[in-house]
Motif scaffolding. Sequence first.
Motif, PDB file in Angstrom:
ATOM      1  N   ASP A 115       0.768  -1.115  -0.148  1.00  0.00           N
ATOM      2  CA  ASP A 115       0.006  -0.064   0.174  1.00  0.00           C
ATOM      3  C   ASP A 115       0.882   1.414  -0.173  1.00  0.00           C
ATOM      4  O   ASP A 115       0.313   2.278  -0.529  1.00  0.00           O
ATOM      5  CB  ASP A 115      -0.853   0.149   1.484  1.00  0.00           C
ATOM      6  N   LEU A 116       2.037   1.046   0.440  1.00  0.00           N
ATOM      7  CA  LEU A 116       2.800   2.288   0.662  1.00  0.00           C
ATOM      8  C   LEU A 116       4.493   1.766   0.625  1.00  0.00           C
ATOM      9  O   LEU A 116       4.914   0.920   1.221  1.00  0.00           O
ATOM     10  CB  LEU A 116       2.825   3.039   2.243  1.00  0.00           C
ATOM     11  N   ILE A 117       5.061   2.590   0.007  1.00  0.00           N
ATOM     12  CA  ILE A 117       6.667   2.537   0.035  1.00  0.00           C
ATOM     13  C   ILE A 117       7.282   3.660   0.382  1.00  0.00           C
ATOM     14  O   ILE A 117       6.838   5.003   0.022  1.00  0.00           O
ATOM     15  CB  ILE A 117       7.079   2.168  -1.559  1.00  0.00           C
ATOM     16  N   VAL A 118       8.149   3.575   1.448  1.00  0.00           N
ATOM     17  CA  VAL A 118       8.778   4.721   2.042  1.00  0.00           C
ATOM     18  C   VAL A 118      10.146   4.845   1.606  1.00  0.00           C
ATOM     19  O   VAL A 118      11.078   3.980   1.733  1.00  0.00           O
ATOM     20  CB  VAL A 118       8.579   4.568   3.668  1.00  0.00           C
ATOM     21  N   GLY A 119      10.605   6.023   1.250  1.00  0.00           N
ATOM     22  CA  GLY A 119      12.008   6.050   0.890  1.00  0.00           C
ATOM     23  C   GLY A 119      12.826   6.551   2.376  1.00  0.00           C
ATOM     24  O   GLY A 119      12.675   7.558   2.805  1.00  0.00           O
ATOM     25  N   SER A 120      13.559   5.487   2.599  1.00  0.00           N
ATOM     26  CA  SER A 120      14.262   5.686   3.981  1.00  0.00           C
ATOM     27  C   SER A 120      15.698   6.398   3.582  1.00  0.00           C
ATOM     28  O   SER A 120      16.439   5.770   2.928  1.00  0.00           O
ATOM     29  CB  SER A 120      14.343   4.313   4.802  1.00  0.00           C
ATOM     30  N   ARG A 121      16.021   7.040   4.774  1.00  0.00           N
ATOM     31  CA  ARG A 121      17.434   7.640   4.844  1.00  0.00           C
ATOM     32  C   ARG A 121      18.327   6.756   5.598  1.00  0.00           C
ATOM     33  O   ARG A 121      19.481   7.051   5.722  1.00  0.00           O
ATOM     34  CB  ARG A 121      17.398   9.031   5.258  1.00  0.00           C
ATOM     35  N   TYR A 122      17.690   5.980   6.561  1.00  0.00           N
ATOM     36  CA  TYR A 122      18.307   5.068   7.645  1.00  0.00           C
ATOM     37  C   TYR A 122      18.438   3.841   7.588  1.00  0.00           C
ATOM     38  O   TYR A 122      18.760   3.187   8.674  1.00  0.00           O
ATOM     39  CB  TYR A 122      17.535   5.657   8.981  1.00  0.00           C
ATOM     40  N   LEU A 123      18.039   2.953   6.687  1.00  0.00           N
ATOM     41  CA  LEU A 123      18.212   1.846   6.394  1.00  0.00           C
ATOM     42  C   LEU A 123      19.590   1.361   6.500  1.00  0.00           C
ATOM     43  O   LEU A 123      20.104   0.370   7.238  1.00  0.00           O
ATOM     44  CB  LEU A 123      17.410   1.248   5.127  1.00  0.00           C
ATOM     45  N   LYS A 124      20.507   2.300   5.910  1.00  0.00           N
ATOM     46  CA  LYS A 124      21.935   1.998   6.031  1.00  0.00           C
ATOM     47  C   LYS A 124      22.291   3.264   6.882  1.00  0.00           C
ATOM     48  O   LYS A 124      21.723   4.377   6.719  1.00  0.00           O
ATOM     49  CB  LYS A 124      22.482   2.210   4.698  1.00  0.00           C
ATOM     50  N   ASN A 125      23.477   2.981   7.657  1.00  0.00           N
ATOM     51  CA  ASN A 125      23.838   4.174   8.476  1.00  0.00           C
ATOM     52  C   ASN A 125      24.608   5.406   8.032  1.00  0.00           C
ATOM     53  O   ASN A 125      24.873   6.420   8.562  1.00  0.00           O
ATOM     54  CB  ASN A 125      24.695   3.721   9.469  1.00  0.00           C
ATOM     55  N   HIS A 126      24.863   5.266   6.558  1.00  0.00           N
ATOM     56  CA  HIS A 126      25.920   6.497   6.170  1.00  0.00           C
ATOM     57  C   HIS A 126      25.223   7.701   6.177  1.00  0.00           C
ATOM     58  O   HIS A 126      25.919   8.816   6.373  1.00  0.00           O
ATOM     59  CB  HIS A 126      26.284   6.010   4.658  1.00  0.00           C
ATOM     60  N   PHE A 127      23.934   7.880   5.875  1.00  0.00           N
ATOM     61  CA  PHE A 127      23.316   9.146   5.894  1.00  0.00           C
ATOM     62  C   PHE A 127      23.339   9.636   7.382  1.00  0.00           C
ATOM     63  O   PHE A 127      23.679  11.040   7.563  1.00  0.00           O
ATOM     64  CB  PHE A 127      22.224   9.199   5.266  1.00  0.00           C
ATOM     65  N   LEU A 128      23.156   8.909   8.250  1.00  0.00           N
ATOM     66  CA  LEU A 128      22.969   9.334   9.737  1.00  0.00           C
ATOM     67  C   LEU A 128      24.333   9.746  10.119  1.00  0.00           C
ATOM     68  O   LEU A 128      24.314  10.628  10.771  1.00  0.00           O
ATOM     69  CB  LEU A 128      22.499   8.434  10.379  1.00  0.00           C
ATOM     70  N   ASN A 129      25.271   8.929   9.675  1.00  0.00           N
ATOM     71  CA  ASN A 129      26.781   9.371   9.915  1.00  0.00           C
ATOM     72  C   ASN A 129      27.173  10.634   9.590  1.00  0.00           C
ATOM     73  O   ASN A 129      28.029  11.231   9.995  1.00  0.00           O
ATOM     74  CB  ASN A 129      27.843   8.178   9.458  1.00  0.00           C
ATOM     75  N   GLU A 130      26.605  11.195   8.566  1.00  0.00           N
ATOM     76  CA  GLU A 130      26.963  12.601   7.802  1.00  0.00           C
ATOM     77  C   GLU A 130      26.431  13.457   8.439  1.00  0.00           C
ATOM     78  O   GLU A 130      26.523  14.933   8.100  1.00  0.00           O
ATOM     79  CB  GLU A 130      26.888  12.180   6.195  1.00  0.00           C
ATOM     80  N   TYR A 134      23.658  18.022  15.937  1.00  0.00           N
ATOM     81  CA  TYR A 134      22.311  18.636  16.317  1.00  0.00           C
ATOM     82  C   TYR A 134      21.077  18.130  15.615  1.00  0.00           C
ATOM     83  O   TYR A 134      19.873  17.767  15.874  1.00  0.00           O
ATOM     84  CB  TYR A 134      22.275  20.105  16.153  1.00  0.00           C
ATOM     85  N   ARG A 135      21.284  17.778  14.118  1.00  0.00           N
ATOM     86  CA  ARG A 135      20.474  17.202  13.453  1.00  0.00           C
ATOM     87  C   ARG A 135      20.359  15.456  13.902  1.00  0.00           C
ATOM     88  O   ARG A 135      19.190  15.135  13.706  1.00  0.00           O
ATOM     89  CB  ARG A 135      21.058  17.105  11.965  1.00  0.00           C
ATOM     90  N   LYS A 136      21.357  14.952  14.266  1.00  0.00           N
ATOM     91  CA  LYS A 136      21.333  13.517  14.713  1.00  0.00           C
ATOM     92  C   LYS A 136      20.202  13.463  16.179  1.00  0.00           C
ATOM     93  O   LYS A 136      19.590  12.649  16.065  1.00  0.00           O
ATOM     94  CB  LYS A 136      22.630  12.942  14.973  1.00  0.00           C
ATOM     95  N   ILE A 137      20.385  14.420  16.881  1.00  0.00           N
ATOM     96  CA  ILE A 137      19.790  14.431  17.951  1.00  0.00           C
ATOM     97  C   ILE A 137      18.271  14.658  17.734  1.00  0.00           C
ATOM     98  O   ILE A 137      17.398  13.956  18.266  1.00  0.00           O
ATOM     99  CB  ILE A 137      20.099  15.559  19.013  1.00  0.00           C
ATOM    100  N   ILE A 138      18.182  15.894  16.976  1.00  0.00           N
ATOM    101  CA  ILE A 138      16.438  16.043  16.508  1.00  0.00           C
ATOM    102  C   ILE A 138      15.958  14.774  15.833  1.00  0.00           C
ATOM    103  O   ILE A 138      14.723  14.307  16.225  1.00  0.00           O
ATOM    104  CB  ILE A 138      16.613  17.172  15.529  1.00  0.00           C
ATOM    105  N   SER A 139      16.609  14.175  15.059  1.00  0.00           N
ATOM    106  CA  SER A 139      16.077  12.919  14.319  1.00  0.00           C
ATOM    107  C   SER A 139      15.814  11.769  15.414  1.00  0.00           C
ATOM    108  O   SER A 139      14.761  11.146  15.314  1.00  0.00           O
ATOM    109  CB  SER A 139      17.049  12.430  13.232  1.00  0.00           C
TER     110      SER A 139
END
Length: 240
Positions: A115-130, A134-139
């Motif tokens: 029903d829904l496909i979500v484009g995830s930034r976090y399935l792999k950690n490379h984006f979160l690491n970048e 403060y953005r990490k904390i907010i997320s």
Amino acid sequence: MITILIPTLNEKKNISILCKLLLSNELLNKIISKIIFIDDNSQDGSIKELKTMSIKYKKVKFIIRKNIKKDLTQSILLGLKEVNTEYICVMDGDLQHDINAIPIFYNSIIKNDCDLIVGSRYLKNHFLNELKLYRKIISKIATTLCIFLGIKNISDPLSGYFLIKTSLFKSISKKITTNGYKILITILFLLNNGIRFKEIQVNFYERKHGFSKLNLKVIFNFLLQVIKLLIFRCLPISKK
């Protein structure tokens, strides 16, 4: 086939680039029936640019939302009224979303009968690491709050890039009374995990033109959205 919904606010320099990227791609051009920009009455020349693009590309349409209060959620709901295709892809107009993910979304929603496909930034950690600290904390805080809403088993409930069945979206549209930049949270909340969804890792690029909308007001509105949904959750009768 797909309708692309793109809410915009002061994205003049990105609009023409995005239209060209979407419609000069042979594969995308085959599956995209229409691109609808919903502009929140930009004052940077975006409206003039949208008029030019609608003349240049037959598939490009636009709506000007003249409400004094700027709001991405309400812009998407306004655009939703004009959709008559089987699927809707919601994406940002700042060129941070990788357009090459759209055919992957489309094939996946059909192949997996989702029903829904979500484009995830976090399935792999490379984006979160970048991300900056403060953005990490907010997320992290925002994702945790989503768990309290009953939204679980999803890595990126804050994503602004997703493909959804139009009929499903329209079936809950009148129940969406929240505001803010994170409409996916409200969608997941209202559907109460009773849907088939799949996450797909997407590239998330840095903004090249214009300015990020993330500020204290956006964060405050997100907290209001969560509070409103929490109250809504405590009143199950109102969900009927």
